[in-house]
Each structure stands twice: as structure tokens, then as C-alpha cells.
Design a protein around this motif. Structure first.
Motif, PDB file in Angstrom:
ATOM      1  N   LEU A  23     -11.471  -0.239   2.503  1.00  0.00           N
ATOM      2  CA  LEU A  23     -11.882  -0.857   3.398  1.00  0.00           C
ATOM      3  C   LEU A  23     -13.095  -1.188   3.477  1.00  0.00           C
ATOM      4  O   LEU A  23     -13.974  -2.157   3.831  1.00  0.00           O
ATOM      5  CB  LEU A  23     -10.984   0.106   4.882  1.00  0.00           C
ATOM      6  CG  LEU A  23     -11.216  -1.225   5.539  1.00  0.00           C
ATOM      7  CD1 LEU A  23     -10.497  -2.256   6.219  1.00  0.00           C
ATOM      8  CD2 LEU A  23     -10.966  -0.519   6.836  1.00  0.00           C
ATOM      9  N   HIS A  43      -7.727   5.088   0.958  1.00  0.00           N
ATOM     10  CA  HIS A  43      -8.022   3.424   2.084  1.00  0.00           C
ATOM     11  C   HIS A  43      -8.775   3.092   2.282  1.00  0.00           C
ATOM     12  O   HIS A  43      -9.202   2.195   3.061  1.00  0.00           O
ATOM     13  CB  HIS A  43      -6.017   3.958   2.998  1.00  0.00           C
ATOM     14  CG  HIS A  43      -4.933   3.263   2.146  1.00  0.00           C
ATOM     15  ND1 HIS A  43      -4.589   2.060   1.752  1.00  0.00           N
ATOM     16  CD2 HIS A  43      -4.340   4.736   1.587  1.00  0.00           C
ATOM     17  CE1 HIS A  43      -3.742   2.833   1.034  1.00  0.00           C
ATOM     18  NE2 HIS A  43      -3.414   3.792   0.707  1.00  0.00           N
ATOM     19  N   GLY A  44      -9.305   4.595   3.328  1.00  0.00           N
ATOM     20  CA  GLY A  44     -10.943   4.040   3.552  1.00  0.00           C
ATOM     21  C   GLY A  44     -11.611   3.785   2.685  1.00  0.00           C
ATOM     22  O   GLY A  44     -12.940   3.160   3.227  1.00  0.00           O
ATOM     23  N   GLU A  81      -5.182  -2.231   5.394  1.00  0.00           N
ATOM     24  CA  GLU A  81      -4.679  -0.701   5.194  1.00  0.00           C
ATOM     25  C   GLU A  81      -4.052   0.307   5.938  1.00  0.00           C
ATOM     26  O   GLU A  81      -3.855   1.479   5.748  1.00  0.00           O
ATOM     27  CB  GLU A  81      -6.197  -0.426   5.010  1.00  0.00           C
ATOM     28  CG  GLU A  81      -7.283  -1.511   3.933  1.00  0.00           C
ATOM     29  CD  GLU A  81      -6.503  -1.044   2.540  1.00  0.00           C
ATOM     30  OE1 GLU A  81      -6.001   0.598   2.205  1.00  0.00           O
ATOM     31  OE2 GLU A  81      -6.542  -1.711   1.742  1.00  0.00           O
ATOM     32  N   LEU A  82      -4.018   0.091   6.911  1.00  0.00           N
ATOM     33  CA  LEU A  82      -4.166   0.718   8.366  1.00  0.00           C
ATOM     34  C   LEU A  82      -2.442   0.878   8.586  1.00  0.00           C
ATOM     35  O   LEU A  82      -1.724   1.919   8.787  1.00  0.00           O
ATOM     36  CB  LEU A  82      -4.079   0.534   9.715  1.00  0.00           C
ATOM     37  CG  LEU A  82      -5.615   0.946  10.640  1.00  0.00           C
ATOM     38  CD1 LEU A  82      -6.054  -0.282  11.578  1.00  0.00           C
ATOM     39  CD2 LEU A  82      -5.779   2.334  10.671  1.00  0.00           C
ATOM     40  N   LEU A 137      -5.644   9.190   2.597  1.00  0.00           N
ATOM     41  CA  LEU A 137      -6.756   8.851   3.212  1.00  0.00           C
ATOM     42  C   LEU A 137      -7.656   8.488   2.728  1.00  0.00           C
ATOM     43  O   LEU A 137      -8.282   7.339   2.975  1.00  0.00           O
ATOM     44  CB  LEU A 137      -6.384   9.769   4.452  1.00  0.00           C
ATOM     45  CG  LEU A 137      -5.528  10.339   5.210  1.00  0.00           C
ATOM     46  CD1 LEU A 137      -5.329  11.507   6.307  1.00  0.00           C
ATOM     47  CD2 LEU A 137      -4.376   9.170   5.346  1.00  0.00           C
ATOM     48  N   THR A 155      -7.985  -4.517   7.683  1.00  0.00           N
ATOM     49  CA  THR A 155      -8.219  -3.279   8.049  1.00  0.00           C
ATOM     50  C   THR A 155      -6.613  -3.243   8.298  1.00  0.00           C
ATOM     51  O   THR A 155      -5.721  -2.389   8.249  1.00  0.00           O
ATOM     52  CB  THR A 155      -8.958  -3.739   9.518  1.00  0.00           C
ATOM     53  OG1 THR A 155      -9.969  -4.327   9.157  1.00  0.00           O
ATOM     54  CG2 THR A 155      -8.801  -2.782   9.987  1.00  0.00           C
ATOM     55  N   LYS A 156      -5.480  -4.695   8.748  1.00  0.00           N
ATOM     56  CA  LYS A 156      -4.756  -4.187   9.029  1.00  0.00           C
ATOM     57  C   LYS A 156      -3.195  -3.709   8.300  1.00  0.00           C
ATOM     58  O   LYS A 156      -2.924  -2.741   8.606  1.00  0.00           O
ATOM     59  CB  LYS A 156      -3.476  -5.761   9.899  1.00  0.00           C
ATOM     60  CG  LYS A 156      -2.469  -5.387  10.224  1.00  0.00           C
ATOM     61  CD  LYS A 156      -1.922  -7.135  10.944  1.00  0.00           C
ATOM     62  CE  LYS A 156      -0.289  -6.930  11.472  1.00  0.00           C
ATOM     63  NZ  LYS A 156      -0.224  -7.961  11.720  1.00  0.00           N
ATOM     64  N   VAL A 213      -1.947   3.518   6.149  1.00  0.00           N
ATOM     65  CA  VAL A 213      -2.135   4.772   6.373  1.00  0.00           C
ATOM     66  C   VAL A 213      -0.876   5.303   6.964  1.00  0.00           C
ATOM     67  O   VAL A 213      -0.329   6.564   7.161  1.00  0.00           O
ATOM     68  CB  VAL A 213      -3.659   5.179   6.956  1.00  0.00           C
ATOM     69  CG1 VAL A 213      -3.220   6.541   7.892  1.00  0.00           C
ATOM     70  CG2 VAL A 213      -4.245   4.759   5.980  1.00  0.00           C
ATOM     71  N   ILE A 214      -0.009   4.358   8.446  1.00  0.00           N
ATOM     72  CA  ILE A 214       1.007   4.906   8.670  1.00  0.00           C
ATOM     73  C   ILE A 214       2.081   5.165   8.266  1.00  0.00           C
ATOM     74  O   ILE A 214       2.878   6.708   8.339  1.00  0.00           O
ATOM     75  CB  ILE A 214       1.290   3.967   9.853  1.00  0.00           C
ATOM     76  CG1 ILE A 214      -0.053   3.768  11.068  1.00  0.00           C
ATOM     77  CG2 ILE A 214       2.480   4.256  10.843  1.00  0.00           C
ATOM     78  CD1 ILE A 214      -0.385   2.203  11.348  1.00  0.00           C
TER      79      ILE A 214
END
Length: 354
Positions: free
Chosen positions: A335, A331-332, A257-258, A328, A254-255, A261-262
């Protein structure tokens, strides 16, 4: 007949295919055409101003926001045309403008007709009615102001009758007082005995009240102890869950992928000047160290001017960036479709069901 049915079916199939292609085209546009944004921020002494624009598909749809002197103004445009103007056109303000003078004409006609009736004598003025009411009111007041004329049929006044009533009441009170004096001693004895009995019964009920209070407090303490045990057990379960390998793997994924995205959402260019300073040179140095840690990551050209002598904050910044919904969504999906993530979600649902 069969040829006609075949042509109708072929037309229906063509329409369905055209609609599907149109839907697919719109979906591709939404996913792969980026949403662009840009913004600016200016501050000089006490004056502050900020503006931002979000656009999509070569400004097919755009949103403009401006903040100046504590006033926020925003506007949505489609094909460069403001939606507010379109709504005002559809409301047809010309009809409302024509309707107002008609109402004024009707009211003026009604007022003129009422004036004519009064002049012709069809409507009686209100002065006659008010005079008649005053005359009748004076007659009623004159009749009520003579209390001397109200006499009893026997010829006695109200004062004489009141004297007779008072004398009769005094006689009855004297008779009642003589009766109560005979039974006064026995009533006092009975009241004292009843008071003693009530005090004895209250004294006997004290131990029961004390025991009931002790029991209620004990029950409260036992319930609080059980709650504390339940909370500690839940805390231990949560600690085990956070320390499990499954949670660590999901957290790492999760880290990752976030962060991706950032990075995609962050602006592509940052330009401007930044001047800051505080009374304390040490605090100014710490802020400058924090900016220096992030400075290599920031794209574009940003000039930082620290001031170690006075408190100041002046800036003139502008940023630009873009966001693609396809990134987006990618990556979603990565996950959510991961096996470890699905295992973690199923485990959490199973615990909530239990």
C-alpha cells in the motif's frame, strides 16, 4: 605484532557477524512465527464468563485473560513462569519480615527506659506544673474582676468624663448645623443645574451609541458571510478531491488490502451453540437472516437455534486463529510503495503547506 592485530580484527568481525545473525534470526521469528489466539464465551441466563489466551513461539510468551462475575484477571507468563512470581522473588520479602521485629524491640527498650526514669525520680511529673499554672491564673482573674479600683489621677470616674465629652459634642453639632443652614439654598440650586447638564449630554450621545451598535453588528454579519464563503469553497474542493480518479484508485487499492488483512486476522475455527429469540417473531427472523448471510463465511461448526416465542440469549462459543506479522507487513508495504498512493500523499502535504 601484525599477526596479533589480525587475530583481534578477526575476533571482532566474528562477534559482529554473530550479532547480525542473531538479530536476523530474531527478525525472522517475529515475522514468520504466528501469534496464536483462542477465546471462549459462555452465557446461561444471568451467568456470563469469558476467557482468552494469546501465545507466541510455543507459549514462550503468553497472555491469559479471564472475566467472570464482573472481575477481570490477567496474567503474563514467560516459559510458563508467571511474571508476578518473578517480581515477588526479586523484591526479597524476607528482609522486610526481619526488619519489623527489630523495630518493635527498639520501641520496647525506649518505653522501658522512660518508665525507669520516672520511677527513679529523674523526670518530674506534670501535675506540679499544672498546679502552678492554676494558681497564677486565679491571681490574674482576681485582679481583673475589680473595676471599681481603676480611678483617674484627679479622682474622677470614667462615667463623669464620658458625660463631659457628650456635652461638648452636642455643642459642636449645633454650631455646624447653623453654618449649614446658611449655605443650603445655594447647594440645592447647583445640584439641579448639574443634573440638567448631565441629562442633556446623555441625550446628545445617543446617536453616536446607536451608530456604534449598527457598525458592530454589520461587521459581525460581514465576518460571518466571509466564513460561510470559505466553508463552501472548502466543501467544493473536498468534493472535487473525492470525485477525482486518483482518490478512487487509491480507495479501491486500500479497500482490497484491508479486506485481505481482515481475512487473515479472522478466526480459523468457530464452534459452539447459539440460542436467541425476541418477543417479536419478525425481529427474530431479521436477525436470523443476517446470521444466514454471514454463516457461509464463518469457519468451523456453529449451531444456531432461533426461538420465536420468548426472549432468550444463551451461547457457548469458542474461537481459534493466528496472525502473522509478515502478512501485515507485506500488505502495508504494497500500500505504501504504490505510485498512486505516494502521489496522493504528496498532494495532501502540498495543500496543507499552502
Amino acid at each position: 605484532m601484525i599477526s596479533i592485530l589480525l587475530t583481534i580484527l578477526a575476533g571482532i568481525i566474528k562477534i559482529i557477524l554473530a550479532l547480525l545473525l542473531l538479530f536476523l534470526l530474531l527478525l525472522l521469528l517475529v515475522l514468520f512465527v504466528p501469534v496464536r489466539y483462542k477465546g471462549s464465551f459462555q452465557k446461561q441466563e444471568r451467568n456470563m464468563e469469558a476467557a482468552g489466551t494469546i501465545s507466541w513461539l510455543l507459549h514462550f510468551v503468553s497472555l491469559q485473560v479471564r472475566w467472570r462475575e464482573k472481575n477481570l484477571v490477567w496474567e503474563v507468563k514467560v516459559f510458563g513462569i508467571s511474571l508476578k512470581k518473578l517480581l515477588n522473588r526479586f523484591r526479597n520479602p524476607e528482609k522486610t519480615a526481619h526488619a519489623e521485629p527489630e523495630e518493635d524491640q527498639n520501641t520496647s527498650l525506649e518505653s522501658n527506659s522512660s518508665d525507669q526514669e520516672i520511677m527513679n525520680g529523674d523526670v518530674q511529673p506534670e501535675e506540679d506544673e499544672s498546679r502552678e499554672q492554676e494558681e497564677t491564673g486565679e491571681g490574674v482573674q482576681a485582679a481583673s474582676e475589680d473595676p471599681s479600683q481603676s480611678m483617674d489621677p484627679a479622682g474622677e470616674t470614667a462615667a463623669d468624663s464620658s458625660r463631659d465629652n457628650e456635652s461638648g459634642i452636642d455643642i459642636e453639632e449645633e454650631a455646624a448645623g447653623s453654618d449649614e443652614s446658611d449655605d443650603g439654598g445655594s447647594g440645592i440650586r447647583q445640584s439641579t443645574v448639574q443634573r440638567l447638564i448631565e441629562r442633556i449630554s446623555r441625550f446628545l450621545q445617543l446617536p453616536e451609541k446607536v451608530l456604534a451598535g449598527i457598525r458592530s453588528r454589520w461587521e459581525k454579519l460581514s465576518s460571518a458571510g466571509s466564513r460561510v464563503k470559505a466553508v463552501t469553497e472548502q466543501g467544493k474542493r473536498l468534493q472535487r478531491f473525492l470525485q477525482s480518479n486518483l482518490f478512487k484508485e487509491v480507495f479501491a487499492l486500500t479497500k482490497k488490502e484491508l479486506l485481505a488483512v481482515i481475512r487473515h486476522i479472522l478466526p480459523r475455527s468457530v464452534k459452539g451453540n447459539l440460542e436467541f429469540g425476541t418477543d417479536d417473531p419478525g425481529t427474530t427472523g431479521q436477525i436470523l437472516a443476517g446470521i444466514a448471510a454471514v454463516y457461509p463465511i464463518l469457519p468451523g461448526n456453529l449451531v444456531v437455534n432461533p426461538d420465536f416465542e420468548k426472549t432468550v440469549l444463551n451461547c457457548n462459543l469458542s474461537v481459534k486463529g493466528r496472525i502473522r506479522l509478515s502478512v501485515l507487513a507485506y500488505h502495508g508495504c504494497r500500500l505504501l510503495l504504490n505510485r498512486q498512493v505516494r502521489r496522493l500523499i504528496s498532494r495532501i502535504r502540498h495543500k496543507e503547506a499552502n
